[in-house]
Design a protein around this motif. Structure first.
Motif, PDB file in Angstrom:
ATOM      1  N   PHE A  69       0.826  -1.213   0.000  1.00  0.00           N
ATOM      2  CA  PHE A  69       0.000   0.000   0.000  1.00  0.00           C
ATOM      3  C   PHE A  69       0.861   1.264   0.000  1.00  0.00           C
ATOM      4  CE2 PHE A  69      -2.333   3.375   2.151  1.00  0.00           C
ATOM      5  CZ  PHE A  69      -3.558   3.354   1.498  1.00  0.00           C
ATOM      6  N   HIS A  70       1.837   1.314   0.876  1.00  0.00           N
ATOM      7  CA  HIS A  70       2.641   2.530   1.007  1.00  0.00           C
ATOM      8  C   HIS A  70       3.637   2.702  -0.139  1.00  0.00           C
ATOM      9  CE1 HIS A  70       1.032   3.929   4.794  1.00  0.00           C
ATOM     10  NE2 HIS A  70       1.115   2.688   5.279  1.00  0.00           N
ATOM     11  N   ILE A  71       4.145   1.595  -0.687  1.00  0.00           N
ATOM     12  CA  ILE A  71       4.997   1.701  -1.872  1.00  0.00           C
ATOM     13  C   ILE A  71       4.213   2.320  -3.025  1.00  0.00           C
ATOM     14  CG2 ILE A  71       6.148   0.345  -3.676  1.00  0.00           C
ATOM     15  CD1 ILE A  71       7.004  -1.607  -1.451  1.00  0.00           C
ATOM     16  N   ALA A  72       2.984   1.829  -3.228  1.00  0.00           N
ATOM     17  CA  ALA A  72       2.157   2.349  -4.317  1.00  0.00           C
ATOM     18  C   ALA A  72       1.663   3.767  -4.028  1.00  0.00           C
ATOM     19  CB  ALA A  72       0.974   1.421  -4.571  1.00  0.00           C
ATOM     20  N   PRO A  77       0.000   6.210  -9.746  1.00  0.00           N
ATOM     21  CA  PRO A  77      -0.391   5.515 -10.978  1.00  0.00           C
ATOM     22  C   PRO A  77       0.775   5.128 -11.888  1.00  0.00           C
ATOM     23  CG  PRO A  77      -1.915   7.310 -10.520  1.00  0.00           C
ATOM     24  CD  PRO A  77      -0.800   7.430  -9.516  1.00  0.00           C
ATOM     25  N   PRO A  78       1.871   5.924 -11.973  1.00  0.00           N
ATOM     26  CA  PRO A  78       2.996   5.484 -12.820  1.00  0.00           C
ATOM     27  C   PRO A  78       3.550   4.112 -12.429  1.00  0.00           C
ATOM     28  CG  PRO A  78       3.240   7.798 -12.302  1.00  0.00           C
ATOM     29  CD  PRO A  78       2.093   7.299 -11.474  1.00  0.00           C
ATOM     30  N   ALA A 128      -2.085   3.287  -4.874  1.00  0.00           N
ATOM     31  CA  ALA A 128      -1.915   4.175  -6.019  1.00  0.00           C
ATOM     32  C   ALA A 128      -3.164   5.008  -6.295  1.00  0.00           C
ATOM     33  CB  ALA A 128      -1.552   3.360  -7.257  1.00  0.00           C
ATOM     34  N   LEU A 129      -4.332   4.426  -6.035  1.00  0.00           N
ATOM     35  CA  LEU A 129      -5.592   5.133  -6.313  1.00  0.00           C
ATOM     36  C   LEU A 129      -6.043   6.023  -5.165  1.00  0.00           C
ATOM     37  CD1 LEU A 129      -7.550   2.223  -8.052  1.00  0.00           C
ATOM     38  CD2 LEU A 129      -6.416   4.170  -9.133  1.00  0.00           C
ATOM     39  N   GLY A 130      -5.279   6.049  -4.089  1.00  0.00           N
ATOM     40  CA  GLY A 130      -5.597   6.951  -2.991  1.00  0.00           C
ATOM     41  C   GLY A 130      -6.683   6.475  -2.061  1.00  0.00           C
TER      42      GLY A 130
END
Length: 206
Positions: A69-72, A77-78, A128-130
């Motif tokens: 989760f935290h890496i993304a 999105p990239p 990534a999607l917040g």
């Protein structure tokens, strides 16, 4: 690699389980479900302690989920776009993305239980999607609890039939997916038929 991990399991026990599950949550191709089931079998024979097997699987799952989760969240999105370009995992990322689109927040829990092969990628997508961290964490922890208890307990109860149980659970996943597709298709056909009848009735009345 699977045979090596299984051979090391009686030696390194909970530590190996924790690291294997953690890495699998980060999309590293490790057969963590098989490992946890076999560890449950070792616990049944007295070579390992069951509570340690369960605790190691659960803690590894939670840490791995938080890591993804935290890496993304940092990569955004990239990072997902880069994952899609990888031939081996690109299709899984696409399936996870479609799963999140359909299920929304419930995808986090479902991807840690009935759709666990998509779990790592849903974890990355959530960051990534917040997605809100608290909502993600509650669903992920609850799903990790069920996954860890389920696989370790199956191994504990049916340690001598691990291969058969593993194949059965894989087939069950396929049945679940097929059933979901059938239900979704039925709903779409019914909705399309109702729309057609409504349009046809409106044209006839005009």
């Amino acid at each position: 690699m699977t045979d090596t991990l299984l051979a090391l399991l009686p030696i390194y026990g909970p530590g190996l389980i924790l690291m294997s599950v953690l890495l699998s949550c980060l999309a590293v191709p490790i057969p963590s479900s098989m490992l946890v089931m076999v560890a449950g079998g070792f616990a049944a024979s007295g070579d390992l302690l069951y509570w340690q097997v369960f605790a190691a699987a659960f803690v590894g799952f939670v840490i791995g989920d938080q890591g993804a989760f935290h890496i993304a969240r940092r990569g955004g999105p990239p990072l997902i776009d880069k994952l899609k370009l990888r031939p081996r995992i690109g299709p899984l990322v696409g399936r996870a993305e479609a799963f999140v689109d359909r299920r929304g927040g419930s995808a986090v829990f479902l991807s840690r239980t009935v759709a666990s092969p998509l779990g790592p990628y849903v974890g990355y997508l959530s960051g990534a999607l917040g997605f809100k961290w608290l909502a993600f964490t509650v669903s992920a922890v609850f799903g990790a609890l069920i996954w860890s208890a389920g696989y370790s307990y199956v191994g504990f109860q049916f340690g001598s039939q691990i291969d058969e149980i593993s194949a059965l659970m894989s087939n069950m996943f396929g049945v679940i997916v097929a059933g979901a597709v059938a239900i979704g298709s039925g709903w779409w056909l019914r909705h399309s038929w109702r729309s057609f009848k409504a349009r046809h009735g409106a044209e006839a009345s005009s």
